[in-house]
Design a protein around this motif. Structure first.
Motif, PDB file in Angstrom:
ATOM      1  N   TYR A  18      19.291  -7.504 -43.332  1.00 31.67           N
ATOM      2  CA  TYR A  18      18.967  -8.945 -42.829  1.00 31.67           C
ATOM      3  C   TYR A  18      19.789  -9.057 -41.111  1.00 31.67           C
ATOM      4  O   TYR A  18      20.830  -8.682 -41.176  1.00 31.67           O
ATOM      5  N   TRP A  19      19.092  -9.672 -40.647  1.00 36.30           N
ATOM      6  CA  TRP A  19      19.449  -9.986 -39.061  1.00 36.30           C
ATOM      7  C   TRP A  19      19.956 -11.601 -39.288  1.00 36.30           C
ATOM      8  O   TRP A  19      18.870 -12.183 -39.766  1.00 36.30           O
ATOM      9  N   SER A  22      21.377 -14.565 -37.045  1.00 36.44           N
ATOM     10  CA  SER A  22      21.762 -15.078 -35.811  1.00 36.44           C
ATOM     11  C   SER A  22      21.812 -16.639 -35.885  1.00 36.44           C
ATOM     12  O   SER A  22      20.971 -17.405 -36.136  1.00 36.44           O
ATOM     13  N   ALA A  77      17.344  -2.263 -40.449  1.00 34.00           N
ATOM     14  CA  ALA A  77      17.769  -3.252 -39.688  1.00 34.00           C
ATOM     15  C   ALA A  77      18.561  -2.741 -38.529  1.00 34.00           C
ATOM     16  O   ALA A  77      18.303  -3.393 -37.546  1.00 34.00           O
ATOM     17  N   HIS A  89      17.584  -2.894 -34.323  1.00 35.76           N
ATOM     18  CA  HIS A  89      18.324  -3.407 -33.136  1.00 35.76           C
ATOM     19  C   HIS A  89      18.930  -2.452 -32.279  1.00 35.76           C
ATOM     20  O   HIS A  89      18.761  -2.733 -31.086  1.00 35.76           O
ATOM     21  N   PHE A 101      25.738 -12.961 -33.882  1.00 37.19           N
ATOM     22  CA  PHE A 101      24.361 -11.999 -34.332  1.00 37.19           C
ATOM     23  C   PHE A 101      25.412 -11.123 -35.558  1.00 37.19           C
ATOM     24  O   PHE A 101      26.032 -10.408 -35.127  1.00 37.19           O
ATOM     25  N   ARG A 102      24.619 -10.723 -36.574  1.00 36.48           N
ATOM     26  CA  ARG A 102      25.105  -9.993 -37.733  1.00 36.48           C
ATOM     27  C   ARG A 102      24.024  -9.379 -38.298  1.00 36.48           C
ATOM     28  O   ARG A 102      22.997  -9.959 -38.552  1.00 36.48           O
ATOM     29  N   ILE A 103      24.245  -8.103 -38.778  1.00 37.38           N
ATOM     30  CA  ILE A 103      23.398  -7.316 -39.541  1.00 37.38           C
ATOM     31  C   ILE A 103      24.043  -7.070 -40.866  1.00 37.38           C
ATOM     32  O   ILE A 103      24.989  -6.582 -40.844  1.00 37.38           O
TER      33      ILE A 103
END
Length: 98
Positions: free
Chosen positions: A5-6, A8, A66, A70, A90-92
């Motif tokens: 999942y991204w 943000s 994911a 990016h 922002f995280r993955i």
């Protein structure tokens, strides 16, 4: 295999025009990378120290997918357009395996 999942969370939008230009490039880049948008803006209720500006949640079939999306050239071009237009977290992240 766990999904990726991204996540943000936008703290501040400094330049809405940059965000619009980013969205035009990011949407096809995300789709090409296999991403599915679950949340894009909309109503938000923030708790604790949360921020209720703008939240985006995108699902991919795997964490690796994911990360690769990016890193893709198409998404990196979108990030170049966005540069300086927003402040965001922002995280993955890896999902829970069933």
């Amino acid at each position: 295999m766990a999904k990726g999942y991204w996540v943000s969370v936008y703290r501040t939008i400094f330049d809405p025009e940059k965000l619009d230009a980013y969205n035009k490039l990011a949407a096809p880049a995300v789709a090409a990378g296999g991403g599915r948008v679950f949340v894009r803006g909309g109503k938000t209720v923030a708790h604790d120290d949360g921020i209720a500006e703008r939240v985006v949640l995108i699902e991919f079939d795997s964490f690796d997918q994911a990360v690769a999306a990016h890193a893709s050239e198409a998404y990196q071009q979108a990030l170049d357009v966005l540069s300086g237009g927003v402040e965001r977290d922002f995280r993955i992240v890896e999902g829970v395996e069933d």
